[in-house]
Structures are given as C-alpha cells and as structure tokens.
Design a protein around this motif. Structure first.
Motif, mmCIF file in Angstrom:
data_model
loop_
_atom_site.group_PDB
_atom_site.id
_atom_site.type_symbol
_atom_site.label_atom_id
_atom_site.label_comp_id
_atom_site.label_asym_id
_atom_site.label_seq_id
_atom_site.Cartn_x
_atom_site.Cartn_y
_atom_site.Cartn_z
ATOM 1 N N VAL A 122 -5.779 5.365 -7.413
ATOM 2 C CA VAL A 122 -5.156 6.618 -7.858
ATOM 3 C C VAL A 122 -3.716 6.671 -7.350
ATOM 4 C CG1 VAL A 122 -5.229 9.138 -7.762
ATOM 5 C CG2 VAL A 122 -7.362 7.829 -7.892
ATOM 6 N N GLY A 123 -2.774 6.618 -8.250
ATOM 7 C CA GLY A 123 -1.361 6.684 -7.869
ATOM 8 C C GLY A 123 -0.777 5.379 -7.379
ATOM 9 N N ALA A 124 -1.560 4.300 -7.385
ATOM 10 C CA ALA A 124 -1.072 3.028 -6.831
ATOM 11 C C ALA A 124 0.164 2.518 -7.553
ATOM 12 C CB ALA A 124 -2.181 1.983 -6.892
ATOM 13 N N GLU A 125 0.311 2.897 -8.828
ATOM 14 C CA GLU A 125 1.465 2.428 -9.611
ATOM 15 C C GLU A 125 2.777 3.024 -9.116
ATOM 16 O OE1 GLU A 125 0.221 6.308 -11.250
ATOM 17 O OE2 GLU A 125 -0.842 4.490 -10.665
ATOM 18 N N MET A 126 2.706 4.004 -8.227
ATOM 19 C CA MET A 126 3.928 4.606 -7.684
ATOM 20 C C MET A 126 4.614 3.686 -6.681
ATOM 21 S SD MET A 126 2.734 8.591 -7.227
ATOM 22 C CE MET A 126 4.429 9.180 -6.980
ATOM 23 N N PHE A 127 3.861 2.747 -6.128
ATOM 24 C CA PHE A 127 4.471 1.754 -5.242
ATOM 25 C C PHE A 127 5.176 0.687 -6.082
ATOM 26 C CE2 PHE A 127 0.937 3.354 -2.605
ATOM 27 C CZ PHE A 127 1.608 3.627 -1.419
ATOM 28 N N ASP A 128 6.227 0.110 -5.537
ATOM 29 C CA ASP A 128 6.903 -1.000 -6.218
ATOM 30 C C ASP A 128 6.115 -2.289 -6.080
ATOM 31 O OD1 ASP A 128 9.699 0.029 -7.146
ATOM 32 O OD2 ASP A 128 9.402 0.865 -5.145
ATOM 33 N N GLY A 129 5.274 -2.371 -5.062
ATOM 34 C CA GLY A 129 4.438 -3.540 -4.870
ATOM 35 C C GLY A 129 3.292 -3.218 -3.930
ATOM 36 N N VAL A 130 2.202 -3.929 -4.085
ATOM 37 C CA VAL A 130 1.076 -3.837 -3.159
ATOM 38 C C VAL A 130 0.697 -5.262 -2.781
ATOM 39 C CG1 VAL A 130 -1.304 -3.098 -2.782
ATOM 40 C CG2 VAL A 130 0.221 -1.690 -4.181
#
Length: 329
Positions: A122-130
């Motif tokens: 949930v919301g992980a796409e807000m990071f530039d990278g994981v």
C-alpha cells in the motif's frame, strides 16, 4: 528517458574506444536517513554502515530516529527536506507513515529509497526505489531448513502483524509448514520487550511438543533466548533473520539456533543509484535485478568462529572502488 539512455550508450562507446572518461564529482551531497527505531541492533548496524559508505563517497549524513512512534516518524522527512538533504534512505518504514513527506520529497526532486526491509504494498509506489530482502523467502528458507533437519518436527511462531515485513517472514514459514506450525502469536509493538518475552513463554508452555521457535524480527533473540532458558526449553531451536552480533554470541555460547544471513548491499546500492542520478540524471531503478543479498541459512555448526557471515568491509570495498573510478571519490 530515451535521450538519457542514448547519451549513456554514446558515452560508454567513447570509454570503450578510448579507455578514458571524464569523472563527475558527486561529493558534497547530504543524505538523510530515517530509521523506524534505533533500538534495533540491526537497524543501528545498518545506519552505521550507511555512514561508512557516505564517508567513502564524500557525503554527509543526517540520521533521524523515528523512535517507533508514528506521529514522530511522520515529521521526519519534512525535517530532512528543511535541512537541505539531497536524497533520503528509509529503513523499516511503510509509505502510509510518511505519505506527506514522500509527496514533498517528490515535489522537491529529492529521491527516497526504502532499503533492507520490504515495505507494505500500500503506497509502495511513492518510493523511488525499494531495495530489500525478501522476507517471505526468508520464512520459507527457515521452514525448509527445519523440515530438512527433521521431517516430523513442529514449530510455533511469533510476529508483529502491523509491521508488514516482519509478518511476511512468519507468513512465508506458515505457507511452507502448514499444520506443522502449531500456533502463531502476535506481539505488542508498543511494548516489545515484555511482549516478546511473554509470548515466547506462552507459546512454548502452550505447545510443549514444539521443536522450533520461529520469530519475525532481528532483535527477538535478546528476549527469546533468555525466555527459553527461564522455562528450561533450551532444546527448542530458534529460527530467525539476520546474523546480529548478539545472536551469534548466543549461538556460540550454545543456544540452538539457525538464522538467515544476507550481504549488506542494499544501502550501498541505494547510494550508488543516487550517485548516478546526481552525476548525469540517470533514472533511479525501482528495483535492481539480482539484488537479493545472497540469503544463506547458518546454524550452530556453520556460523563463523568470529565476525558476521558476510563482512560489510568487503562489500564496501567493492563499491568504493567503483565510486573512485567513476567519481574520483
């Protein structure tokens, strides 16, 4: 982006033809680091490794401790932006906790990469990278280890359900073990010390036939090992993540255990990706193919006599050599 790739290919051709290229100075940057809590031995170690890597590339580090407090965590990325950071690394923090800060960082063009610990989708796409270990796979590897040791063995599990990556480990073990995982107990994130101790005692006393104790979290041995000893359950084998110095110390002292170790490469990869972005605008990849950390199960018979399974110094030396060649650092 296509233009960036074309320019990159052209530059690479020049390097291959001439054997030389102009270095780009990326020193003088400031890296913000936000950690959910510095009470975690592993998170403290990773934070120290970030500092060492930043020193190698000529960057300053501003470290923020979230103190396991959601209200406090939410303030930290805006604080880092106000302090003028050029990039941010987060550890063990899901996007909903810092959504406003992530939006502000995006608007400011400041990349934010979540490292080491996976994040809630949930919301992980807000990071530039994981860039993180696969906690589900860790749980499955521990289950496979257990079955390989004794196909008839049973286990109990300990988790923190509200922490996605922590719970993923136990979920992975449950998927692999099925009914062999007799019971799973949730713990209180607001009172970890007492909760981990009490659930350890309750799980073993409630399931005296259990041969293995699976825990979600790197810091668990600090509570689990003494708790097992207090109820004379020293024959129960602990299964968990990360080869912490304290965990290895307990294992070398005779505590039966197996843990999944990994190379400390995720923060290095994040700094490397940011450096390329600062140097020529290279897009930061959301994930990096092959960046798994080389997960490896080690037990009492296979742990090193001293030090960790994968020494960080070797990982840092490899990246430092690359940065020296590319950026002169």
């Amino acid at each position: 982006m296509k233009l960036q790739k074309l320019l990159g290919a052209t530059a690479l051709s020049v390097v291959m033809a001439t054997g030389a290229f102009a270095q780009t100075d990326v020193s003088g940057k400031t890296l913000g680091v936000l950690v959910i809590t510095m009470q975690s031995e592993t998170l403290s170690t990773w934070s120290s490794e970030v500092q060492q890597a930043a020193d190698a590339i000529g960057w300053e580090v501003i470290l923020k401790d979230g103190e396991n407090n959601p209200a406090l965590i939410a303030q930290k990325i805006p604080e880092l932006l106000a302090q003028g950071v050029d990039g941010i690394i987060t550890m063990a923090i899901d996007a909903p906790l810092v959504s406003e800060g992530l939006q502000q960082a995006d608007a400011a063009g400041v990349p934010v990469i979540a490292t080491n610990v996976g994040v809630n989708p949930v919301g992980a796409e807000m990071f530039d990278g994981v860039y993180a270990v696969d906690s589900l796979k860790i749980g499955q590897m521990l289950a496979d280890y257990m079955v390989a040791q004794d196909p008839d063995a049973t286990a109990v599990g300990q988790t923190i359900q509200i922490v996605f990556s922590a719970d993923e480990l136990v979920v992975g073990a449950k998927e692999a073990l099925g009914d062999k995982l007799l019971e799973i107990a949730d713990t209180d994130a607001a009172n970890l010390g007492q909760s981990f101790t009490q659930t350890t005692v309750d799980l073993i006393q409630g399931n005296p036939e259990a041969d293995y104790f699976i825990s979600c979290c790197d810091f668990a041995p600090l509570m689990v090992f003494p708790a097992l000893g207090s109820i004379d359950a020293t024959e129960v084998t602990y299964l968990g993540r990360v080869d912490n110095p304290s965990t290895l110390q307990g294992m070398r002292a005779g505590q039966k255990a197996a843990v999944v170790a990994n190379r400390s490469v995720f923060d290095l990869a994040a700094i490397d990706a940011m450096a390329a972005y600062f140097a020529d605008g290279t897009e930061i990849p959301y994930t990096i193919d092959g960046l798994t950390g080389d997960l490896k199960v080690v037990d009492n018979d296979t742990i090193p006599a001293e030090g960790r399974v994968y020494p960080f110094e070797a990982e840092l030396a490899e990246y430092s050599a690359k940065w020296s060649e590319l950026y002169g650092q």
